[in-house]
Design a protein around this motif. Structure first.
Motif, mmCIF file in Angstrom:
data_model
loop_
_atom_site.group_PDB
_atom_site.id
_atom_site.type_symbol
_atom_site.label_atom_id
_atom_site.label_comp_id
_atom_site.label_asym_id
_atom_site.label_seq_id
_atom_site.Cartn_x
_atom_site.Cartn_y
_atom_site.Cartn_z
ATOM 1 N N ALA A 73 10.817 -18.870 42.698
ATOM 2 C CA ALA A 73 11.867 -19.627 42.004
ATOM 3 C C ALA A 73 11.381 -21.014 41.607
ATOM 4 N N VAL A 74 10.418 -21.567 42.353
ATOM 5 C CA VAL A 74 9.896 -22.903 42.049
ATOM 6 C C VAL A 74 8.387 -22.880 41.834
ATOM 7 N N ASP A 75 7.831 -21.713 41.596
ATOM 8 C CA ASP A 75 6.424 -21.623 41.226
ATOM 9 C C ASP A 75 6.264 -22.228 39.836
ATOM 10 N N PRO A 76 5.436 -23.294 39.685
ATOM 11 C CA PRO A 76 5.357 -23.975 38.380
ATOM 12 C C PRO A 76 4.670 -23.156 37.297
ATOM 13 N N ASP A 77 4.017 -22.049 37.687
ATOM 14 C CA ASP A 77 3.186 -21.309 36.733
ATOM 15 C C ASP A 77 3.795 -20.004 36.240
ATOM 16 N N VAL A 78 4.927 -19.589 36.783
ATOM 17 C CA VAL A 78 5.505 -18.297 36.399
ATOM 18 C C VAL A 78 7.011 -18.421 36.252
ATOM 19 N N ASN A 79 7.611 -17.490 35.518
ATOM 20 C CA ASN A 79 9.056 -17.325 35.554
ATOM 21 C C ASN A 79 9.409 -16.531 36.808
ATOM 22 N N TYR A 80 10.560 -16.846 37.399
ATOM 23 C CA TYR A 80 10.904 -16.139 38.631
ATOM 24 C C TYR A 80 11.217 -14.672 38.345
ATOM 25 N N TYR A 81 10.939 -13.843 39.347
ATOM 26 C CA TYR A 81 11.071 -12.392 39.198
ATOM 27 C C TYR A 81 12.533 -12.003 39.074
ATOM 28 N N GLN A 82 12.825 -11.185 38.087
ATOM 29 C CA GLN A 82 14.152 -10.609 37.930
ATOM 30 C C GLN A 82 13.983 -9.116 37.713
ATOM 31 N N GLY A 83 14.365 -8.353 38.690
ATOM 32 C CA GLY A 83 14.172 -6.914 38.652
ATOM 33 C C GLY A 83 14.556 -6.310 39.989
ATOM 34 N N PRO A 84 14.179 -5.051 40.208
ATOM 35 C CA PRO A 84 14.553 -4.384 41.449
ATOM 36 C C PRO A 84 13.587 -4.674 42.592
ATOM 37 N N GLY A 85 14.097 -4.533 43.790
ATOM 38 C CA GLY A 85 13.306 -4.573 45.013
ATOM 39 C C GLY A 85 13.928 -3.619 46.015
ATOM 40 N N TRP A 86 13.098 -3.028 46.864
ATOM 41 C CA TRP A 86 13.563 -2.022 47.823
ATOM 42 C C TRP A 86 13.348 -2.505 49.254
ATOM 43 N N TYR A 87 14.313 -2.175 50.099
ATOM 44 C CA TYR A 87 14.228 -2.419 51.539
ATOM 45 C C TYR A 87 14.376 -1.077 52.265
ATOM 46 N N ARG A 88 13.719 -0.956 53.420
ATOM 47 C CA ARG A 88 13.899 0.251 54.221
ATOM 48 C C ARG A 88 13.769 -0.084 55.703
ATOM 49 N N THR A 89 14.458 0.690 56.505
ATOM 50 C CA THR A 89 14.381 0.574 57.957
ATOM 51 C C THR A 89 14.789 1.897 58.562
ATOM 52 N N GLN A 90 14.711 1.998 59.879
ATOM 53 C CA GLN A 90 15.176 3.178 60.604
ATOM 54 C C GLN A 90 16.072 2.711 61.745
ATOM 55 N N LEU A 91 17.234 3.314 61.837
ATOM 56 C CA LEU A 91 18.251 2.872 62.779
ATOM 57 C C LEU A 91 18.533 3.916 63.848
ATOM 58 N N ASP A 92 18.793 3.446 65.061
ATOM 59 C CA ASP A 92 19.463 4.265 66.062
ATOM 60 C C ASP A 92 20.956 4.164 65.791
ATOM 61 N N VAL A 93 21.594 5.263 65.535
ATOM 62 C CA VAL A 93 23.027 5.259 65.249
ATOM 63 C C VAL A 93 23.728 6.066 66.322
ATOM 64 N N SER A 94 24.597 5.396 67.074
ATOM 65 C CA SER A 94 25.318 6.055 68.163
ATOM 66 C C SER A 94 26.701 5.441 68.271
ATOM 67 N N ASN A 95 27.639 6.000 67.537
ATOM 68 C CA ASN A 95 28.998 5.475 67.508
ATOM 69 C C ASN A 95 29.746 5.920 68.762
ATOM 70 N N PRO A 96 30.298 4.992 69.551
ATOM 71 C CA PRO A 96 30.967 5.368 70.792
ATOM 72 C C PRO A 96 32.349 5.992 70.609
ATOM 73 N N TYR A 97 32.892 5.894 69.399
ATOM 74 C CA TYR A 97 34.244 6.385 69.155
ATOM 75 C C TYR A 97 34.220 7.847 68.702
ATOM 76 N N ALA A 98 35.045 8.650 69.297
ATOM 77 C CA ALA A 98 35.238 10.020 68.813
ATOM 78 C C ALA A 98 35.843 9.943 67.407
ATOM 79 N N ASN A 99 35.178 10.587 66.457
ATOM 80 C CA ASN A 99 35.602 10.558 65.045
ATOM 81 C C ASN A 99 35.613 9.144 64.469
ATOM 82 N N GLY A 100 34.805 8.249 65.062
ATOM 83 C CA GLY A 100 34.739 6.878 64.569
ATOM 84 C C GLY A 100 33.940 6.780 63.282
#
Length: 819
Positions: A73-100
């Motif tokens: 955004a403040v790099d004096p030599d380039v225009n700032y990037y405008q486009g897509p970016g991707w994020y990824r992770t892996q989660l432990d999912v354990s909902n304590p509620y029945a039908n939650g």
């Protein structure tokens, strides 16, 4: 789940039913990111072998919040990037509620976002600033039934998120806006477990009469009910600011659709919320269905406010001058991805300066900021991101409708909010072939009606769109006396003229840019070139540093010295304007912008009183001397190491202080005691004419307010040697602490005299093992920067190795330094 950096909020369920911890976990760590698009979500989840070319693209490990424009955004030599970016992770999912239900709660991500569980798309959202939720319950359950869940992902759930800030004329805010439209998951993302029936929102309306005699608290609930439960019971508790229970009730509902009234209370002589005493009540709403309990809390404040017709602002029956500023969500090194600790530091700096009002420009900001405004006592104007460019089609208008609705509903309970902003500079054309004022008026009227329907208790407002001035409750015209038009002594007259044109006047945006560390012996010199009597409004092209009429923004020196005088004049005048509701200077902190590449720090709007890394400029203390309650005294020039002039010449030394009197000492000799008088410009009379010794001079002030004594002390060199034009660069190391080295370059003439008025462009470079600490958008954290008083500094991390720093400046021989 791999240990995630998280906050586990345990909300006590005290009503009958099965008791579980309601879990909200901040998903801060264990993320990977790639700043480009993928061929499809499969590329983010397909099995790969490390080192195999098929593993491309390469992903970086990141933490959330994360902005993929943190540096560019403040790099004096380039225009700032405008486009897509991707994020990824892996989660432990354990909902304590029945039908939650299992939810991903986004506090803000920009600007278009798609969410996937493995390869299943579960949600999309348009808008970079409002909160939203992706329900991943079904997708997680389906994925857990697959062999891939057990074999490839070892019992974890892959989540992929695509953010996109590509240019799009049919979205808001406009790319013509004077700020970056950032991309990324730049606010907190939470994993949330809720029961089958939970509370989506609690709307708590706290009202009180002008006398403060009777408070009324009306509470409505909106349920999240994907299983279509038909009934619920619940309990409401109200506690005062000290935690004492003041009201409680129960409810029994057989209709859960829409916004359902669940409580109505009266509080006699409530403790009132104000900037001086921001007292908050706590509302706790519990819902029980099918043996499961859910609890949600809200903070509310009882306060009565009024914009008097053709008059001032009243809070709780008394006049309050709104002493305001503005904020963009932007910070050195992270851009929009500010952490909660950063936000706390910034807002505390505002409060310590004496701010009691803030306009959040130009979009809904983090819930953390609104919570801080509530608890610190800072009144708020919050704004939807309809900013510049004109008016688009149905997609454009639908987004604006949605974002205004979300902003009001999500921040409805905040005691600090008094104004809903509907737009900014909507008279600024450019995104569309058609610029139709009547169509803009029609949509502004529609949004105005929408805001009042959603929240009748607050006022609406806009800034700088004169042909819509009659639509909203409060209007702010363009007045930039002493910067974009006119001179600062015209401020009061212009404000009075604009005040008479509208029913309720407020002055948002005034001030000017200052290049931190640049000072001047003759800061008001440019005022003699500027035409007066022709208005003080900002007009198209005024932000440009070329062309047009003479104006300080183009022809001034951008010194801290000038801007302190401008602020000082405005503040002393505001004390003599009994009809003034208040004002908000633009802006508290320097921030990045794509439309100012030629500024002394490229791509930075430098109108802040603190730098982008929250380093205070001298102007911070001007405001503090008028607004702060705590006694303070500050000698102007802490960042001005060398002054200059003739031998025996008198030089003004200014002290900014809110104390009653102050005594100045120079080289151990008293120059007399002076009384503070706010109308004695500059520095409220706390100024002395001083004859400096050549070389080092010690300056000390001792200030008094009643029994409190405050001191401040600096040392300045005084240079009487004259200089010619810059001929050489001199590069030296000035600090070396814990592997961080700071270097300084000076511009000197052919005789080696420092050119103290030099503003040449300076470019830093680095080769070797170290890393230059640049792209920060600060005066000392930019590899391309204009000199301040013939010098410039930057730091680098050595990384335990050797490096060579280089400095170049157009027309001068480059220099190098081995480190």
């Amino acid at each position: 789940m791999k240990k995630l950096s998280s906050i586990l909020l345990l909300l006590a369920a005290t009503y009958s039913g099965t008791l579980y911890a309601q879990q909200q976990t901040r998903l801060n760590s264990n993320w990977e990111f790639v700043r480009q698009d993928l061929g499809g979500v499969w590329e983010a989840v397909r099995p790969v072998t490390p080192g195999n070319p098929e593993s491309l693209p390469l992903w970086d490990k990141v933490n959330l919040p994360h902005c993929f424009n943190a540096r560019d955004a403040v790099d004096p030599d380039v225009n700032y990037y405008q486009g897509p970016g991707w994020y990824r992770t892996q989660l432990d999912v354990s909902n304590p509620y029945a039908n939650g239900r299992t939810l991903l709660h986004f506090e803000g991500a920009g600007q278009k976002t798609d969410v996937y569980v493995y390869t299943t798309k579960v949600a999309s959202h348009l808008g970079g600033y409002d909160e939203w939720t992706a329900d991943i319950t079904k997708a997680v359950a389906d994925f857990k039934k697959t062999d891939v869940f057990k074999k490839q992902f070892k019992g974890k759930v892959p989540v992929e998120i695509r953010c996109d800030n590509s240019r799009d004329l049919e979205t808001i805010p406009s790319q013509l806006s004077d700020f970056n439209v950032y991309g990324g998951i730049y606010r907190y993302l939470n994993l949330v477990y809720v029961p089958a029936l939970s509370l989506d929102k609690v709307f708590a309306s706290a009202d009180v009469d002008k006398a403060g005699a009777l408070g009324k608290l009306n509470i409505k609930a909106r349920f999240y009910n994907p299983a279509n439960a038909t009934s619920a019971t619940g309990k409401i508790e109200v506690t005062d600011p000290q935690g004492k229970m003041v009201s409680t009730s129960t409810y029994n509902l057989n209709q859960l659709n829409g916004d359902v009234p669940v409580g109505n209370f009266q509080v006699k002589r409530p403790q009132l919320w104000s900037p001086a005493n921001p007292l908050l009540y706590t509302v706790t709403v519990t819902a029980v269905a099918n043996g499961q309990t859910y609890t949600q809390t809200a903070k509310v404040g009882f306060r009565n406010f009024e914009f008097v017709d053709k008059g001032p602002f009243m809070l709780n029956g008394k006049r309050l001058l709104l002493r305001g500023t503005h904020r963009h969500e932007d910070n050195a090194g992270v851009a929009e991805a500010m952490t909660e600790d950063m936000m706390k530091q910034e807002m505390q700096l505002m409060k310590d300066m004496g701010v009691n009002f803030i306009r959040l420009g130009h979009y809904q900001q983090s819930r953390v900021i609104l919570n801080l405004c509530d608890s610190l006592g800072i009144l708020v104007w919050e704004e939807e991101p309809w900013c510049r460019g004109g008016l688009g089609g149905d997609v454009y208008k639908n987004q604006a409708r949605t974002m205004l609705t979300n902003m009001i509903e999500q921040h409805y309970n905040h005691a600090s909010i008094i104004l809903w902003g509907l737009g900014n500079e909507n008279d600024w054309a450019g995104d569309f072939p058609e610029f139709d004022k009547e169509k803009i008026r029609a949509f502004m009227s529609e949004q105005n009606d929408r805001a009042h329907k959603l929240d009748p208790s607050r006022k609406t407002t806009i800034r700088r769109c004169d042909f819509c001035a009659d639509i909203t409750d409060v209007y702010s015209p363009s007045i930039w006396a002493g910067w974009y038009r006119g001179i600062y002594t015209e401020y009061k007259q212009t404000s009075d003229e604009e005040f008479k044109k509208v029913k309720h006047f407020f002055h948002a945006e005034w001030g000017g840019d200052s290049h931190a560390l640049r000072h001047s012996e003759n800061p008001d010199n440019a005022l003699s070139k500027v035409k007066t009597g022709g208005g003080t409004d900002e007009r198209l092209g005024d932000a440009s540093l070329i062309g047009g009429a003479a104006r300080v923004s183009k022809d001034g020196d951008w010194s801290e010295s000038y801007i302190c005088n401008l602020f000082d004049w405005h503040l002393k005048e505001q004390e003599t304007m009994p009809w003034l509701t208040g004002s908000a200077f633009w802006v508290f902190k320097d921030f990045s912008t794509p439309i100012r590449p030629d500024n002394p720090i490229p791509y930075m709007n430098q109108k802040g009183v603190v730098e982008r890394d929250m380093t205070k400029k001298e102007s911070y203390y001007v405001f503090q001397s008028y607004w702060a309650d705590k006694p303070m005294a500050h000698i102007y020039g802490h960042t001005w190491p060398v002054r200059w002039g003739e031998a025996g010449e008198q030089k003004m030394v200014k002290v900014y202080s809110n104390c009653d009197e102050a005594e100045l000492f120079v080289n151990g000799k008293s120059l007399g005691l002076k009384k503070r008088n706010s109308q004695d410009f500059p520095a409220a009379g706390l100024r002395w004419q001083v004859v400096f010794n050549k070389g080092a001079n010690n300056i000390k002030v001792v200030a008094h307010r009643e029994k409190t004594t405050i001191t401040d002390e600096i040392t300045q060199e005084y240079q009487t040697d004259k200089w010619d034009k810059p001929a050489h660069l001199t590069l030296t190391k000035i600090a070396d602490v814990d592997g961080k080295i700071t270097v300084q370059v000076k511009l000197t003439d052919s005789k080696g005299v420092q050119c103290l008025d030099a503003v040449n462009w300076v470019n830093f470079s680095l080769a070797g093992d170290g890393k230059l600490l640049d792209d920060l958008g600060t005066s000392s954290g930019s590899r391309k920067v204009q000199a301040y008083n013939g010098r410039a500094i930057i730091s680098l991390q050595t990384n335990g190795g050797k490096s060579v720093v280089g400095v170049s400046s157009p027309g001068l021989p480059s220099v190098f330094l081995n480190l």
